[in-house]
Design a protein around this motif. Sequence first.
Motif, PDB file in Angstrom:
ATOM      1  N   SER A 241      -9.850  10.510  -3.203  1.00  0.00           N
ATOM      2  CA  SER A 241      -9.153  10.093  -4.420  1.00  0.00           C
ATOM      3  C   SER A 241      -9.460   8.623  -4.683  1.00  0.00           C
ATOM      4  O   SER A 241     -10.254   8.000  -3.969  1.00  0.00           O
ATOM      5  CB  SER A 241      -7.646  10.315  -4.293  1.00  0.00           C
ATOM      6  OG  SER A 241      -7.139   9.671  -3.143  1.00  0.00           O
ATOM      7  N   GLU A 242      -8.826   8.059  -5.690  1.00  0.00           N
ATOM      8  CA  GLU A 242      -9.176   6.701  -6.123  1.00  0.00           C
ATOM      9  C   GLU A 242      -8.969   5.661  -5.033  1.00  0.00           C
ATOM     10  O   GLU A 242      -9.709   4.681  -4.950  1.00  0.00           O
ATOM     11  CB  GLU A 242      -8.353   6.327  -7.357  1.00  0.00           C
ATOM     12  CG  GLU A 242      -8.745   4.993  -7.976  1.00  0.00           C
ATOM     13  CD  GLU A 242      -7.964   4.680  -9.235  1.00  0.00           C
ATOM     14  OE1 GLU A 242      -8.194   3.604  -9.814  1.00  0.00           O
ATOM     15  OE2 GLU A 242      -7.121   5.504  -9.637  1.00  0.00           O
ATOM     16  N   TYR A 243      -7.950   5.866  -4.198  1.00  0.00           N
ATOM     17  CA  TYR A 243      -7.666   4.936  -3.104  1.00  0.00           C
ATOM     18  C   TYR A 243      -7.596   5.717  -1.794  1.00  0.00           C
ATOM     19  O   TYR A 243      -7.241   6.910  -1.784  1.00  0.00           O
ATOM     20  CB  TYR A 243      -6.335   4.215  -3.336  1.00  0.00           C
ATOM     21  CG  TYR A 243      -6.300   3.404  -4.605  1.00  0.00           C
ATOM     22  CD1 TYR A 243      -6.952   2.175  -4.696  1.00  0.00           C
ATOM     23  CD2 TYR A 243      -5.628   3.880  -5.722  1.00  0.00           C
ATOM     24  CE1 TYR A 243      -6.928   1.442  -5.871  1.00  0.00           C
ATOM     25  CE2 TYR A 243      -5.600   3.149  -6.906  1.00  0.00           C
ATOM     26  CZ  TYR A 243      -6.259   1.924  -6.967  1.00  0.00           C
ATOM     27  OH  TYR A 243      -6.245   1.202  -8.140  1.00  0.00           O
ATOM     28  N   PRO A 244      -7.918   5.082  -0.660  1.00  0.00           N
ATOM     29  CA  PRO A 244      -7.788   5.772   0.628  1.00  0.00           C
ATOM     30  C   PRO A 244      -6.354   6.243   0.856  1.00  0.00           C
ATOM     31  O   PRO A 244      -5.394   5.603   0.412  1.00  0.00           O
ATOM     32  CB  PRO A 244      -8.186   4.695   1.652  1.00  0.00           C
ATOM     33  CG  PRO A 244      -9.036   3.730   0.887  1.00  0.00           C
ATOM     34  CD  PRO A 244      -8.468   3.720  -0.500  1.00  0.00           C
ATOM     35  N   ARG A 245      -6.224   7.387   1.556  1.00  0.00           N
ATOM     36  CA  ARG A 245      -4.911   7.953   1.841  1.00  0.00           C
ATOM     37  C   ARG A 245      -4.788   8.261   3.334  1.00  0.00           C
ATOM     38  O   ARG A 245      -5.782   8.523   4.011  1.00  0.00           O
ATOM     39  CB  ARG A 245      -4.690   9.244   1.047  1.00  0.00           C
ATOM     40  CG  ARG A 245      -4.652   9.065  -0.454  1.00  0.00           C
ATOM     41  CD  ARG A 245      -4.372  10.391  -1.167  1.00  0.00           C
ATOM     42  NE  ARG A 245      -5.452  11.358  -0.970  1.00  0.00           N
ATOM     43  CZ  ARG A 245      -5.298  12.534  -0.366  1.00  0.00           C
ATOM     44  NH1 ARG A 245      -4.118  12.890   0.129  1.00  0.00           N
ATOM     45  NH2 ARG A 245      -6.329  13.360  -0.251  1.00  0.00           N
ATOM     46  N   LEU A 246      -3.551   8.220   3.821  1.00  0.00           N
ATOM     47  CA  LEU A 246      -3.277   8.591   5.200  1.00  0.00           C
ATOM     48  C   LEU A 246      -3.380  10.102   5.369  1.00  0.00           C
ATOM     49  O   LEU A 246      -3.008  10.863   4.473  1.00  0.00           O
ATOM     50  CB  LEU A 246      -1.873   8.133   5.604  1.00  0.00           C
ATOM     51  CG  LEU A 246      -1.615   6.629   5.566  1.00  0.00           C
ATOM     52  CD1 LEU A 246      -0.118   6.360   5.708  1.00  0.00           C
ATOM     53  CD2 LEU A 246      -2.399   5.904   6.652  1.00  0.00           C
ATOM     54  N   ASP A 294      -1.085  -0.894   5.181  1.00  0.00           N
ATOM     55  CA  ASP A 294      -2.357  -1.347   4.621  1.00  0.00           C
ATOM     56  C   ASP A 294      -2.995  -0.268   3.752  1.00  0.00           C
ATOM     57  O   ASP A 294      -3.637  -0.562   2.748  1.00  0.00           O
ATOM     58  CB  ASP A 294      -3.306  -1.732   5.763  1.00  0.00           C
ATOM     59  CG  ASP A 294      -4.539  -2.473   5.275  1.00  0.00           C
ATOM     60  OD1 ASP A 294      -4.428  -3.241   4.297  1.00  0.00           O
ATOM     61  OD2 ASP A 294      -5.619  -2.295   5.870  1.00  0.00           O
ATOM     62  N   VAL A 295      -2.789   1.000   4.134  1.00  0.00           N
ATOM     63  CA  VAL A 295      -3.435   2.108   3.426  1.00  0.00           C
ATOM     64  C   VAL A 295      -2.580   2.604   2.266  1.00  0.00           C
ATOM     65  O   VAL A 295      -3.038   2.700   1.121  1.00  0.00           O
ATOM     66  CB  VAL A 295      -3.744   3.275   4.390  1.00  0.00           C
ATOM     67  CG1 VAL A 295      -4.456   4.405   3.648  1.00  0.00           C
ATOM     68  CG2 VAL A 295      -4.602   2.797   5.554  1.00  0.00           C
ATOM     69  N   GLN A 296      -1.330   2.952   2.562  1.00  0.00           N
ATOM     70  CA  GLN A 296      -0.431   3.515   1.546  1.00  0.00           C
ATOM     71  C   GLN A 296       0.927   2.816   1.593  1.00  0.00           C
ATOM     72  O   GLN A 296       1.900   3.338   2.152  1.00  0.00           O
ATOM     73  CB  GLN A 296      -0.238   5.019   1.775  1.00  0.00           C
ATOM     74  CG  GLN A 296      -1.344   5.886   1.213  1.00  0.00           C
ATOM     75  CD  GLN A 296      -1.022   7.366   1.329  1.00  0.00           C
ATOM     76  OE1 GLN A 296      -1.555   8.052   2.191  1.00  0.00           O
ATOM     77  NE2 GLN A 296      -0.139   7.859   0.464  1.00  0.00           N
TER      78      GLN A 296
END
Length: 326
Positions: A241-246, A294-296
């Motif tokens: 997706s647009e941003y990294p996810r856990l 940092d991630v979500q």
Amino acid sequence: MELTNLQQLMQKTQVSETALFDLMRGQVDPYTEFRIPKGRNGAFRIIAAPSRDLGKLQRSILDNILSAPQRASQSFAYHRGVSITDCARVHSPARWLVKLDLKDFFGSVSAVRVAAAFSSIGLTEEFSSQLAFICTRRAGEEGTRFLPQGAPTSGLLANLVAAALDESLVLFAQHLNLRYSRYSDDLIFSSSGTFSRSKALRIVRQVRSKVAAHGFTLNEDKIRIRPPGSRLLVLGMLVDSEYPRLRHDFKRLIEWHVYGSERFGIAEYSASRGFASIESYLRHVDGLLAHALDVQPDWAAPMRQKWNFISSAPAGGLLRPPREVP
């Protein structure tokens, strides 16, 4: 203080000439090895910790010499202020991933290559050779010297040696409209557009050749091609997706720690999870939450707030927030 010769290095670290001479003779291996489990298949990673004097020398080299060189734009490991999330962001969003691994990354970097790396940042040939000796370890009784995994200088020195490879792979990726990053020995290519498995296999062949040309080797057992519909993971984070996810299981792990500690108390719950002390357990969960933030941050912030309240209980005892009055 800028270090330009061995005398300045000794003065800076207060390592005696006798101790340095003993290290330079190399009659005794100044490293202690530790085995760190790697994955769930019984594999392990050998970490070589330097002796006290050697560690002082290497940390001074790290702080006073290796802190100055600029990092390659797509190299993300061993740099202060750069996280694994920064590396994952390069590939978001991705539809395809080609993940490769450099075999024996540190062991592939000889003392000769390390000396050349020091020379490339402006040090004299003599001082570069001396530093290369201090920063490398001998393989066996008569073996060549190489970078040991565990020395504080090894990461940035390996990056310096691999900088030419990074430059080559950045240009290669740009030509094919791909994105590229390297995190230590992990090479990652991604595409968010039209792609295919046959194209991915051609990329593997071409990268194999470029890697060999720069003195490294691909680990043939760790070639991974991930198409749309599979779990697209970069360094443990989802990049589809647009941003990294856990990952879901990573979130669940944090939830187990938070709610388990809330229900049973930190002392009891940490012991049930096999931690030797409350302090080590607190550091572990704090590290998980720092990464999650940092991630979500939207998901992690409430968990962090709840954990801060739970972990403030005296001696890790049971502490529950008061129920709201209807």
